[in-house]
Design an enzyme around this catalytic site. Structure first.
Site, PDB file in Angstrom:
ATOM      1  N   THR A 143      12.703  -8.828  -1.147  1.00 11.25           N
ATOM      2  CA  THR A 143      11.732  -7.372  -1.756  1.00 11.25           C
ATOM      3  C   THR A 143      10.708  -7.542  -0.323  1.00 11.25           C
ATOM      4  O   THR A 143       9.511  -8.425  -0.528  1.00 11.25           O
ATOM      5  CB  THR A 143      11.248  -7.708  -2.828  1.00 11.25           C
ATOM      6  OG1 THR A 143      12.256  -7.695  -3.700  1.00 11.25           O
ATOM      7  CG2 THR A 143      11.463  -5.448  -2.946  1.00 11.25           C
ATOM      8  N   GLU A 144      10.633  -6.603   0.520  1.00 12.17           N
ATOM      9  CA  GLU A 144       9.648  -6.827   1.407  1.00 12.17           C
ATOM     10  C   GLU A 144       8.926  -7.915   2.674  1.00 12.17           C
ATOM     11  O   GLU A 144       8.059  -8.180   3.074  1.00 12.17           O
ATOM     12  CB  GLU A 144       8.483  -6.771   0.629  1.00 12.17           C
ATOM     13  CG  GLU A 144       8.541  -4.897   0.143  1.00 12.17           C
ATOM     14  CD  GLU A 144       8.562  -3.373   0.589  1.00 12.17           C
ATOM     15  OE1 GLU A 144       8.761  -3.709   1.111  1.00 12.17           O
ATOM     16  OE2 GLU A 144       9.148  -2.492  -0.560  1.00 12.17           O
ATOM     17  N   LEU A 145      10.011  -8.899   2.447  1.00 14.39           N
ATOM     18  CA  LEU A 145      10.232  -9.663   2.886  1.00 14.39           C
ATOM     19  C   LEU A 145       9.754 -10.456   3.458  1.00 14.39           C
ATOM     20  O   LEU A 145       9.106 -11.151   3.959  1.00 14.39           O
ATOM     21  CB  LEU A 145      10.316  -9.563   5.006  1.00 14.39           C
ATOM     22  CG  LEU A 145      11.552 -10.499   6.245  1.00 14.39           C
ATOM     23  CD1 LEU A 145      13.052  -9.520   6.094  1.00 14.39           C
ATOM     24  CD2 LEU A 145      10.647 -10.096   7.560  1.00 14.39           C
ATOM     25  N   TRP A 304       1.234  -3.756  -2.203  1.00 12.76           N
ATOM     26  CA  TRP A 304       1.900  -3.422  -3.945  1.00 12.76           C
ATOM     27  C   TRP A 304       0.660  -3.750  -5.024  1.00 12.76           C
ATOM     28  O   TRP A 304       1.357  -3.408  -6.079  1.00 12.76           O
ATOM     29  CB  TRP A 304       2.773  -4.976  -3.885  1.00 12.76           C
ATOM     30  CG  TRP A 304       4.205  -4.464  -3.297  1.00 12.76           C
ATOM     31  CD1 TRP A 304       5.402  -2.504  -2.966  1.00 12.76           C
ATOM     32  CD2 TRP A 304       4.348  -4.428  -1.742  1.00 12.76           C
ATOM     33  NE1 TRP A 304       6.211  -2.792  -1.932  1.00 12.76           N
ATOM     34  CE2 TRP A 304       5.329  -3.344  -0.997  1.00 12.76           C
ATOM     35  CE3 TRP A 304       3.888  -5.777  -0.811  1.00 12.76           C
ATOM     36  CZ2 TRP A 304       5.827  -4.054   0.619  1.00 12.76           C
ATOM     37  CZ3 TRP A 304       5.010  -5.553   0.206  1.00 12.76           C
ATOM     38  CH2 TRP A 304       5.169  -5.009   0.888  1.00 12.76           C
ATOM     39  N   SER A 342       9.490  -1.838  -5.862  1.00 14.29           N
ATOM     40  CA  SER A 342       8.265  -2.241  -6.119  1.00 14.29           C
ATOM     41  C   SER A 342       7.891  -1.360  -5.274  1.00 14.29           C
ATOM     42  O   SER A 342       6.834  -0.912  -5.437  1.00 14.29           O
ATOM     43  CB  SER A 342       8.505  -3.289  -3.952  1.00 14.29           C
ATOM     44  OG  SER A 342       9.290  -2.525  -2.518  1.00 14.29           O
TER      45      SER A 342
END
Lengths: 404, 432
Positions: A143-145, A304, A342
């Site tokens: 997630t989100e690299l 996040w 996320s």
């Protein structure tokens, strides 16, 4: 020199306004109507036209390759609201020149939670890809690299051959982002990195009239690619770049269509999927003791978990997760997983750097981060109460003798 | 700023002999500054650095003030004086007003025999003839004679408009009018003609109008037909204040602070309170302020079963108010209509998480607060509970709200106002 074109395809389940006084009411946490409306809008503006263009490009250019990561939350919404879009993706995958990438089913922050949550979600996603597209992924993106040594170890355990990461200077330590790396702690895992200046030229700057290179033509861009030395160029983008972030009127779709032709005029340029890129010459090992992401100026988890609201919400979710993993209730577990997506935490971002704050506001589904937090906490509190009720009921059952 | 002992007012009957109407002849202490030569020719270009003499026509002034108007005037003149301008400030009644260096207070007096008395009864509380005071005040303003030439006149709300417009014409000086609230807003759409007419006189006669929010500007344009280019928005501000005292976690407190008037939406506050109280046995609700709605609201709170959960404090002093803010967990501004809502900004400056109605002017300038439709009782109740239930939320919002509320101070607002003066003075100066 191979171009590794990769798009991330995702839509979250946004929450409805769930008031404190809705606790215990049995109301849904999710705004189904709004999620559907948004999905349909983006399907019209982006998924259908862009997937169509990509299919054409694959048909006319046998050398063209790309990769997609598609979240489980997107697949479920597409199945429900726009099944033809799933069919368009299938058509791409059937060419054999489109690789699919593994990740968490819920686009979640599971990688920050104690096991087995992450493995379970990656498994769920693997199953969904297999069932929907008949493909099993070899490369993992988080997630989100997000990338770290720990995640590389996880990828190795799960049998993945490669991971995607941000080509961040802090991790590459002076080495170019244009080669394949491998993880220092899990050497079987290749690390393919994002060339962020070239990716952001398309992702962020393409439609900006104040950009000195505006307008960006496919010829100019192909020339930039050709002038870049190295083995691989990772162009990692949000799929919504194509028609949603940049509207069709910006020319982004035409740019995309014309790109394979423009690239062909440079003989040393070619295309590769993320799986083919695993065969590229290796440039050395990379190490990331802390998590590197593709977000904001700092490329960390600040987007996040950077403020008290986000951390407190995540801690609350984490605590509930422990409870739910002990409670055998798939319905509640699924609801909770939808809450660790996320995006919910991203909406609680309080601002900071000007450009970052603008990006956050663009993606937010709330007026301000306090609304996002309060709403999220209400939903989570409700879920906790439901879990507690199950536990109490189960306890009462084991205690009560079978009298009746 | 603590009020200093008032200056001893020695009326000087010879000072302004030109005043034709003896019964309205009035004096307070004479200007302390030196008269400047009468300016001739075009206005100098660097007007913002030129010292102006501003005649400000007010109505109330601390500590004798009931709303945002008095506070606004006090802070504004203080900053204008700090910038080097001179202000003569008029009020209808004498009193021990907070003293500000560079600001000269004047009020009408009447002479009876050898002694001087206030020209009118104090306009506080129920008055036998409120318009009598207003008319007298305006008459006095129109006749006002000043030792020093005035550069610009500035009238606040409708009270002194009639006199201000006459005086501005007589002196041939530009007139600025600040609208803190409109009669339509105050009366919830049922304006009192006497007041409305006075508002209109000011709006028509002023060279420039200042509205305290975009909402108020829109009202002026839509309801009064004022051309939008004649209206500037200058928001209110607050001074950073230290929150003294500690929150009592065992007695979380939700506060309403303001007048008890229909436009203030205190009904919504009480109805929401009833919902919150039912679930949270420890929460205390406080209604601080006085006003015509008090008996009805008291009855409503009893009907809602809030008898022992809501404290009606009545009017609070400045000191009590600071103490109150120090103990407040959540501040609520539920106004149906609120031209600005300076109390909410003060609460935010004190670090208190705040819930605002969407229709308040203050919601135009702050983002670190919950913003709710004024009629949405459930939403107010939910927001109150959320702030009480989630400490990370109230802490974060409190800190961010404090930073936000104090980032633009009165100095900037006064500068915005002074810029308007300069513009007008320059236009006048060059056209004469």
């Amino acid at each position: 020199m191979k171009i590794v074109l990769y798009f991330h395809v995702h839509q979250p389940w946004r929450l409805a306004r769930f008031r404190y006084f809705d606790l215990g009411s049995g109301r849904s946490y999710f705004d189904d109507a709004r999620n559907r409306e948004i999905f349909l809008r983006i399907a019209d503006k982006c998924y259908r036209p862009a997937l169509g263009r990509l299919a054409e490009a694959l048909d006319t250019h046998p050398e063209f390759r790309l990769s997609l990561s598609i979240t489980g939350t997107w697949i479920e919404q597409a199945r429900a609201d726009a099944p033809d879009v799933i069919e368009l993706v299938r058509r791409l995958v059937r060419t054999g020149r489109v690789a699919l990438v593994g990740e968490t089913y819920y686009h979640s922050l599971a990688f920050l939670l104690p096991p087995p949550e992450l493995a379970e979600e990656v498994d769920l996603h693997r199953t969904a890809l297999l069932e929907t597209f008949g493909v099993e992924p070899k490369v993992l993106r988080m997630t989100e690299l997000a990338y770290s040594d720990e995640l590389a170890r996880f990828a190795e355990q799960q049998g993945f051959k490669g991971m995607l990461a941000e080509g961040w200077e802090g991790m590459l330590r002076g080495r170019p982002p244009t080669q394949r790396y491998f993880s220092a702690v899990a050497p079987a895992v290749s690390v393919l990195v994002r060339h962020y200046p070239l990716s952001d030229d398309v992702g962020f700057r393409f439609s900006s009239r104040s950009w000195s290179e505006y307008p960006l033509t496919s010829e100019k861009y192909a020339r930039w690619l050709a002038e870049t030395p190295g083995d691989l160029i990772g162009l990692f983008l949000d799929f919504e770049t194509l028609g949603e972030h940049h509207p069709a009127s910006s020319g982004i779709l035409d740019f995309l269509s014309a790109l394979p032709t423009a690239v062909r005029s440079h003989p040393h340029l070619g295309w590769a999927t993320v799986e083919e890129a695993l065969e590229a010459p290796v440039g050395g090992s990379v190490s990331a003791p802390t998590t590197v992401t593709w977000a904001d100026q700092n490329r960390d988890l600040g987007a996040w978990l950077g403020n008290d609201l986000q951390r407190s919400a995540f801690e609350a979710a984490k605590g509930l997760g422990r409870l739910l993993h002990h409670l055998d209730d798939p319905e509640l577990l699924t609801l909770w997983r939808k809450l660790i997506t996320s995006d919910h935490f991203y909406y609680m971002y309080l601002g900071g750097h000007g450009a970052d704050a603008d990006v956050h506001q663009y993606f937010s589904s709330y007026g301000n981060p306090y609304d996002a937090y309060a709403n999220y906490m209400n939903a989570l509190t409700d879920l906790r109460q439901r879990a507690q009720a199950r536990i109490d009921a189960a306890a009462a059952e084991t205690r009560a003798p079978v009298a009746r | 700023m603590p009020a200093e002992p008032p200056p001893v007012v020695e009326p000087d009957p010879t000072a302004e002999e030109s005043t034709p109407d003896r019964t309205l002849e009035a004096f307070s202490d004479p200007p302390r500054w030196i008269r400047r030569p009468v300016r001739a020719g075009p206005a100098p270009l660097r007007l913002l650095t030129r010292r102006l003499h501003i005649l400000m026509i007010g109505w109330e002034f601390p500590p004798r003030s009931t709303g945002g108007l008095g506070v606004h005037c006090y802070e504004l003149v203080q900053e204008l004086a700090a910038m080097g301008h001179h202000v003569t400030f008029t009020v209808p009644v004498p009193g021990e007003y907070s003293e500000v260096r560079g600001v000269h207070m004047r009020w009408p007096m009447r002479r009876s025999g050898q002694r001087w008395f206030p020209a009118y009864e104090p306009p506080v509380g129920e008055m036998p003839d409120p318009m009598g005071t207003v008319d007298g005040y305006n008459h006095w303003i129109a006749q006002l004679a000043l030792r020093e030439e005035v550069d610009v006149l500035h009238v606040h709300d409708w009270f002194g408009t009639v006199g201000a417009v006459k005086l501005a014409r007589r002196l041939r000086r530009p007139l600025v009018m600040t609208v803190h609230s409109t009669e339509y807003d105050r009366s919830l759409g049922h304006p009192w003609t006497d007041v409305l007419e006075r508002e209109k006189v000011g709006l028509a006669g002023a060279d420039r109008i200042i509205a305290v929010s975009r909402h108020t500007k829109d009202q002026l344009v839509e309801r009064y037909g004022v051309a939008p280019e004649r209206v500037n928005v200058v928001y209110n501000a607050v001074r950073p204040s230290e929150r003294i005292g500690q929150l009592d976690p065992a007695r979380p407190t939700v506060l309403y602070l303001g007048r008890l008037a229909a436009m203030k939406g205190v009904d919504t506050f009480l109805q929401a309170a009833a919902r919150v109280a039912a679930r949270n046995p420890n929460v205390v609700f406080i209604v601080a302020g006085e006003g015509p709605e008090f008996p009805r609201l008291l009855k409503l709170s009893a009907q809602l079963g809030l008898g022992d959960r809501v404290l009606f404090l009545g009017r609070v002093t400045e000191e009590e108010r600071m103490g109150l803010l120090a103990r407040t967990s959540v501040f609520v501004l539920p106004s149906v209509i609120e031209p600005f809502g300076i109390t909410a900004l003060e609460a935010m400056a004190a670090g208190i998480p705040t819930i605002l109605s969407k229709t308040s002017g203050v919601a135009e300038v702050v983002g670190s607060a919950f913003v709710v439709d004024f009629w949405d009782v459930d939403e107010f109740a939910s927001r109150m509970t959320e702030l009480l239930a989630y400490p990370a939320l109230s802490r974060t919002m409190g800190a961010a709200g404090r930073a936000e509320a104090t980032q633009v101070g009165w100095a900037e607002r006064a500068l915005e106002t002074a810029r308007i003066y300069a513009e007008l003075v320059q236009t006048r100066g060059s056209s004469r």
